[in-house]
Enzyme design. Structure first.
Site, PDB file in Angstrom:
ATOM      1  N   LYS A  75       0.937  -1.304   0.169  1.00 50.00           N
ATOM      2  CA  LYS A  75      -0.170  -0.027   0.008  1.00 50.00           C
ATOM      3  C   LYS A  75       1.063   1.009   0.025  1.00 50.00           C
ATOM      4  O   LYS A  75       2.104   1.150   0.589  1.00 50.00           O
ATOM      5  CB  LYS A  75      -0.930  -0.140   1.186  1.00 50.00           C
ATOM      6  CG  LYS A  75      -2.002   0.964   1.191  1.00 50.00           C
ATOM      7  CD  LYS A  75      -2.770   0.638   2.596  1.00 50.00           C
ATOM      8  CE  LYS A  75      -4.010   1.749   2.751  1.00 50.00           C
ATOM      9  NZ  LYS A  75      -4.834   1.598   3.870  1.00 50.00           N
ATOM     10  N   SER A 150      -9.576   1.541   2.918  1.00 45.68           N
ATOM     11  CA  SER A 150      -8.804   2.457   2.031  1.00 45.68           C
ATOM     12  C   SER A 150      -7.642   1.667   1.365  1.00 45.68           C
ATOM     13  O   SER A 150      -7.108   2.052   0.320  1.00 45.68           O
ATOM     14  CB  SER A 150      -8.110   3.177   3.042  1.00 45.68           C
ATOM     15  OG  SER A 150      -7.161   2.868   3.985  1.00 45.68           O
ATOM     16  N   SER A 174      -9.680  -1.028   6.960  1.00 42.08           N
ATOM     17  CA  SER A 174      -9.027  -0.782   5.950  1.00 42.08           C
ATOM     18  C   SER A 174      -8.516  -1.816   4.837  1.00 42.08           C
ATOM     19  O   SER A 174      -8.130  -1.889   4.089  1.00 42.08           O
ATOM     20  CB  SER A 174      -8.286   0.326   5.861  1.00 42.08           C
ATOM     21  OG  SER A 174      -8.960   1.496   5.981  1.00 42.08           O
TER      22      SER A 174
END
Lengths: 483, 471
Positions: A75, A150, A174
C-alpha cells in the site's frame, strides 16, 4: 486460474519456474491490465527485477522461505527507501523516504519481490479508495463498483492477480472491508503484533499493517514473516515466534454471534454468513448469541479518536522538509497555509478539522475525553463477551461493494458501513475477513472472524477450517499459475 | 504603596544522556547542521519514537534530589503547535501526569522553594536567520529536557538567584546535566507578579521567556518588578502577557498577550505506551544518589570543621570535592588538603568552568602523599605548596621533586646544628628577637629553610631557635 503463495512457492522451489520469469509475467500483466483498474499508482519494476535475481540465488542456495521470489505489492502508505511513498496525496508528491518500513525490510530479507505501490484513500481516510489523488481503483469483479478502502489498490491487485499478495493497513476496517468487496482474504493482526515503523500514520492507536491474500494459508505465511516485536516501534509486542500452525479443527469452539453486528444487515449477507456458521456447527462448534451494547458507540468513538490523532499526525506536512510546497506565497505562515490548502484533499481536510475541534480546549472533555472513556467501555464489554465465546463471527461489511461515486453523496451511510470493522480496531483485536459467497449481483460477501487480543494464530486457524473444507467456495487454496 | 514580589520559575534543563530522548542520535552540542539527525528526530512520515530509558532514570534522579514524589505510572503527551523548528508539529512532553511532583529546593536560609512538577520532553531544533531566508538545524531536536516548575515561592531576585544556583548545583552533583546556561543546557522562564505588602492575593502575572544567564534573571526581575509597581501606582492594571527581555536595553517587551495564547491540544501520545516504573527501580536510583550539595556543605562545616567560607569555596564544585575527599581518605589532614586545594590548585583554575571541570593532571594519591609529608613535618608547608604547584602543572609524582634521601637528611640533631648556624650567621636578628622583636625570628627561619632546601619543619625549627636564643 489464480495462484496462491503456497502454489507459486512450490513451483519456484521445484525449479518449474524462476522468480525472474514469474516476475516478468506479473510485470507484463500489470502493464496490460492495470490501466483499466488503477490498482497500482507507482511501479517499482527495477526493484522487482533486482529482488527476483536475489530471490533466485536464495532458492538455488537452499535458503528460500515460502515467500522467496514471490511478487507482491505494498500500500502506498508504507515507506520504501528511495521509492515513492505518497499516501496517494498531493501533499506527499514526489516523496521518497530514506528509510524502509520494518515490514518491507523483513520481506526483502526473505527475498520478496516488490512490484509497486498500490492505490488507497488519501492518507487511508475512506472506505472506497475514491479519495486518492490518483483517482479510484476499480473493482476487478465489477468495474462499475468501488474496491472498498482504504487499501483498495492492494485488494484490486490481488483480486486481479496483479500481485500474489499485498500488505495493507487497517485503522477502522481498511484491510478487511476492501478484502470483502474484492473477494479476497484480509487479515488485521492484533494491535502491536506487526511493527508500524514506516507506516505513515493516520490514527496511531488504531493503525495496523496486515496481509491481503488469496487464501488463509497465505495470510498465515505473510503474518509469520512480518510479525514480532520491533525495537523501532514501542507499541509492538512479542508474538509467539515460529510458524503459525494451521490445523483447522473447530470442534468445541464457541462462536459468538453478536446482535449489534448483525442487526439491520442486508438479509442476503446474513444468509451467507449464517451458512458458514452452520458448517462450523456441523463440525462441532457451538454458537452463542450475545449482546455487546457498547458496540453502538463504536463508530462515534472511532471517528473522534482517529480524527484527533490524524489532526496531530498530519500537522507535519507543511511544505518545509519534503513533499509538495505551494509555489506562490509570501512568508512562512502563508506558505504553510497554501501548501496545506492545496496539498490535502477534501476528506483529509474534513478529518483534520474534526480532529482539531475535538481536541480544542473547551471541547476536549465533551468529545475526545469522553471518546476515550467509551473506548474503555467498548474494550471492557468485548472482553466480557470473550469470556462467553472464543470468536465472534460477523459480516465484515453490512453490504457489498458500492457503485463508484455513490459514497460522495452518501458520506454518512459510508461511515456507517464501518460498523462491523471499527470495534476491532478500538479494542486492538485480531480479525480476518474471508469470502463467504456472493450477492445476487455476483458481488463478494465477506465473513469476519474476530478473536481475543493476541489470539492471532487462533483466528487464522478458525478461518483455515473454512478453507480446508471448502466451506466458502471462493477461497482459493491451490490454484494454478496464470501463464 | 509598597509591593511584594511573587515569582515562580520554569527551568528547562538539558539532560546529559548520550543519545536523544526518542532515537539513537547523539546529543553532542554543536556539530555540522543536521548531522545529528535521523528519520525519528526529523519527524519523517512513518518514523516512531522509542522512549530512552536513561532519560526517565535521569529525571527520576532529578526528582528525588529535589524531594519530589515519583509517579510510577505515567505517560507522555503531545503538545501540538506549528513551528518550523518542530518537525512533527507537536512536541512530545508530559501534561497531566508529570514524572515527578511536590518537591522542594532548600535555600541556605532554610526557606524551601516548592517544586510543583518535573516532566520530561524533547527539545526543538534551531532556526538560523540569514538575510532573506531562514535555515533550520535539527541537531538539537529530540535532545532530552526536563522542565522543573517551581511554586510561586520566590520573593526576591536574590532568592531567584540562589534557587537557580542551587538547582544548577544539584543537577551537576547528581550528574544529570552540566547546566551550562551559556550553551542553553539550562534556561529559565520567569513568572512575576506583585501584590501589596501583607496581601495574600496574588496579582496578575507576566512571564519572561528564555532567560539564559543568572545575572539577566536578576536584572529582568528587578526591571519587571519596578515596571509592575509603577503601573499599579499609576492606577493601571497588569496585563497577563509573555515577555521577552532585551539584554541590551535591560527592558522587557510584550511577545504575546493572553488573547493570542496558543491552544496546544494536548492528548496522550499514542506511539508510546504507558510508562510503568517498578518501585524497586525508584529505590535503586534513590540508593545511588550522591550526597547533595547542602548536605555536603553542612558536613564540611559540622564534621570536618572546615570554616564556612572555605567550605563554600569547595562544595560548589563536585569534582573538587571528590578530589579533596579522596585526598583526606588517603590519610592527609583535612586542613592541609583543603588549604592546598583552595590555595594552590584554585590558582590554576581561574574560571568557574575550570573548577567545575577540574582537569588538572595531578592525582589524589600523589597529593595525599605530599600532604602527609607536610603533616608529618618532613617538609614545610611552603615546599608542599611549591611542589603541589609543579605537580599540578607537570603531572609528575611527588618523587620527581622530593627524594627520600632529602627527607631523611633533616633529622633533629641536624636541625639543631643548622639552627645554631642560623643564629651565628644572623646575630643581629637573634639579638632583636631576644630584645622582644618577634618578627625578627623570620630571618632565622629563612636561613633554616634555605639551608635545608625547605625540607625542615619550621615548627620544630622555631622551638629549637627559641630554646637556643632564650635559653
Amino acid at each position: 486460474m489464480k495462484s496462491t503463495i503456497l502454489h507459486l512457492s512450490k513451483m519456484l522451489q521445484s525449479g518449474e519456474i524462476t522468480s525472474v520469469q514469474l516476475t516478468e509475467q506479473y510485470i507484463s500483466a500489470i502493464e496490460k491490465e492495470n490501466p483499466a483498474i488503477n490498482a497500482y499508482v507507482n511501479y517499482t519494476f527495477d526493484q522487482a527485477r533486482a529482488n527476483a535475481i536475489e530471490a533466485d540465488k536464495l532458492i538455488k542456495e537452499g535458503r528460500a522461505t515460502a515467500l522467496t521470489g514471490i511478487p507482491f505489492t505494498l500500500k502506498d502508505n508504507i515507506a520504501t527507501d528511495g521509492m515513492l511513498t505518497t499516501c496517494c496525496s498531493k501533499i506527499l508528491q514526489g516523496f521518497k523516504p530514506y528509510y524502509d518500513a520494518t515490514v518491507w525490510s523483513k520481506l526483502k530479507a526473505q527475498g520478496a519481490v516488490l512490484l509497486g505501490k498500490t492505490n488507497m484513500d488519501e492518507f487511508a481516510m475512506g472506505s472506497t479508495s475514491e479519495t486518492s489523488v490518483y483517482g479510484a481503483p476499480l473493482n476487478p469483479i465489477d468495474k462499475t463498483r468501488v474496491t472498498g478502502g482504504s487499501s483498495g489498490g492492494v485488494a484490486a491487485a490481488v483480486c486481479a492477480n496483479l500481485a500474489a499478495y499485498g500488505l495493507g493497513s487497517d485503522t477502522g476496517g481498511s484491510i478487511r472491508q476492501p478484502a470483502s468487496f474484492c473477494g479476497i482474504v484480509g487479515f488485521k493482526p492484533s494491535y502491536g503484533a506487526v511493527s508500524r515503523y514506516g507506516l505513515i500514520a493516520y490514527g496511531s492507536s488504531l493503525d495496523q499493517i496486515g496481509p491481503m491474500t488469496r487464501s488463509v494459508t497465505d495470510a498465515a505465511i505473510i503474518f509469520d514473516a512480518i510479525k514480532g516485536e520491533d525495537k523501532k516501534d514501542g507499541t509492538s509486542v512479542a508474538t509467539p515466534s515460529g510458524e503459525t500452525k494451521l490445523i483447522g479443527d473447530v470442534k468445541g469452539l464457541k462462536i459468538g454471534v453478536v446482535e449489534e453486528l448483525t442487526d439491520g444487515v442486508n438479509p442476503e449477507i446474513l444468509q451467507a454468513v449464517n451458512g458458514v456458521i452452520e458448517a462450523y456447527q456441523k463440525a462441532g462448534a457451538q454458537v452463542v448469541k450475545l449482546s455487546v451494547p457498547a458496540l453502538k458507540l463504536a463508530l462515534p468513538v472511532y471517528y473522534i479518536i482517529a480524527c484527533a490523532e490524524a489532526s496531530s499526525n498530519l500537522g507535519r506536512y507543511d511544505g518545509i522538509r519534503y513533499g509538495y510546497r505551494a509555489s506562490n506565497y509570501s512568508g512562512l505562515d502563508d506558505m504553510v497555509t497554501k501548501t496545506r490548502s492545496e496539498g490535502f484533499g477534501k476528506e483529509v481536510k474534513k478529518r483534520i478539522m474534526l480532529g482539531t475541534y475535538v481536541l480544542s480546549s473547551g471541547y476536549f472533555d465533551a468529545y475526545y475525553k469522553k471518546a476515550c472513556v467509551l473506548r474503555g467501555e467498548v474494550e471492557k464489554q468485548i472482553k466480557e463477551c470473550f469470556e462467553k465465546c472464543d470468536f465472534i463471527f460477523a459480516p465484515t461489511v453490512p453490504q457489498t461493494a458500492f457503485p463508484l461515486g455513490y459514497s460522495g453523496g452518501n458520506a454518512t451511510e459510508t461511515y456507517l458501513s464501518d460498523v462491523c470493522t471499527v470495534p476491532v480496531n478500538i479494542a486492538g483485536l485480531p480479525a480476518i475477513s474471508i469470502p463467504c459467497g456472493k450477492d445476487k449481483n455476483g458481488l463478494p460477501i465477506g465473513l469476519q472472524i474476530i478473536g481475543r487480543k493476541y489470539d492471532d494464530e487462533r483466528v487464522l486457524n478458525a478461518a483455515y477450517f473454512a478453507e480446508k473444507y471448502g466451506v466458502c467456495e471462493d477461497i482459493q487454496f491451490d490454484g494454478g499459475v496464470k501463464l | 504603596m509598597k509591593y511584594q514580589l511573587v515569582s515562580g520559575l520554569e527551568t528547562h534543563v538539558e539532560l546529559a544522556t548520550k543519545t536523544k530522548i526518542f532515537c539513537g542520535c547523539t546529543t553532542a552540542f554543536g556539530g555540522e547542521p543536521n548531522t545529528h539527525c535521523c528519520p525519528v528526530c526529523t519527524g519523517q512520515p512513518g518514523a516512531l519514537p522509542i522512549l530512552n530509558k536513561k532519560v526517565v532514570e535521569y529525571a527520576i534522579r532529578a526528582g528525588l534530589a529535589t524531594h519530589c514524589t515519583i509517579n510510577t505510572t505515567t505517560h507522555l503527551d503531545r503538545k501540538n503547535y506549528c513551528y518550523p523548528d518542530l518537525p512533527k508539529a507537536y512536541q512530545i512532553s508530559q501534561f497531566d501526569k508529570p514524572l515527578c511532583e511536590h518537591g522542594y529546593v532548600e535555600l541556605e536560609s532554610g526557606k524551601r522553594i516548592g517544586i510543583t512538577r518535573i516532566h520530561i520532553e524533547e527539545d526543538a531544533g534551531k532556526l538560523v536567520h540569514e538575510s532573506g531566508y531562514t535555515l533550520i538545524d535539527y541537531n538539537r531536536g529530540g535532545v532530552p529536557l526536563i522542565e522543573i516548575v517551581s511554586e510561586p515561592d520566590i520573593s526576591s531576585p536574590e532568592e531567584a538567584k540562589e534557587y537557580v544556583e542551587k538547582l544548577q548545583l544539584i543537577m551537576r552533583y547528581i550528574g544529570v546535566s552540566d547546566c551550562k546556561m551559556q550553551e542553553g543546557s539550562m534556561r529559565c522562564d520567569v513568572n512575576i507578579s506583585v501584590m501589596p505588602e501583607g496581601s495574600k492575593e496574588f496579582g496578575t502575572r507576566t512571564e519572561i521567556k528564555n532567560m539564559n544567564s543568572i545575572s539577566y534573571i536578576d536584572k529582568a526581575m528587578r526591571y519587571e518588578y519596578e515596571r509592575q509597581c509603577e503601573v499599579l501606582n499609576d492606577g493601571g492594571k497588569i496585563v497577563q502577557a509573555t515577555l521577552r527581555y532585551d539584554e541590551k536595553t535591560g527592558e522587557t517587551s510584550v511577545m504575546r498577550t493572553k488573547e493570542d495564547a496558543q491552544d496546544y491540544r494536548y492528548f496522550p501520545e499514542p506511539d508510546i505506551l504507558t510508562v510503568v516504573i517498578p518501585e524497586s527501580k525508584v529505590e535503586e536510583i534513590k540508593s545511588q544518589l550522591p550526597e547533595l550539595p547542602l548536605e555536603k556543605l553542612n558536613r564540611y562545616i559540622d564534621e570536618l570543621k572546615i570554616n564556612p567560607a572555605t567550605a563554600r569555596l569547595l562544595y560548589k564544585y563536585k569534582k573538587v570535592c571528590d578530589f579533596v575527599e579522596k585526598v583526606i581518605s588517603l590519610g592527609a589532614s583535612v586542613k592541609n588538603a583543603v588549604n592546598l586545594t583552595t590555595g594552590v590548585l584554585y590558582s590554576k583554575l581561574p574560571t568557574e568552568e575550570d573548577k567545575e571541570n577540574f582537569a588538572l593532571p595531578v592525582t589524589a594519591e600523589e597529593t595525599a602523599k605530599l600532604i602527609k609529608l607536610a603533616d608529618e613535618g618532613k617538609i614545610n608547608i611552603t615546599l608542599a605548596q611549591q611542589t603541589l604547584s609543579k605537580m599540578a602543572e607537570e603531572g609528575n609524582p611527588v618523587s620527581a621533586y622530593i627524594k627520600e634521601e632529602d627527607l631523611a637528611g633533616v633529622d633533629d640533631s641536624e636541625l639543631e646544628e643548622i639552627c645554631k648556624q642560623a643564629i651565628e650567621n644572623n646575630p643581629a636578628a637573634a639579638a632583636d628577637f631576644k630584645g622582644g622583636k618577634e618578627k625578627a625570628i623570620f630571618a632565622l627561619y629563612g636561613f633554616v629553610k634555605k639551608a635545608t632546601q625547605g625540607k625542615a619543619d619550621i615548627k620544630k625549627a622555631d622551638a629549637i631557635l627559641k630554646k637556643l636564643i632564650l635559653g
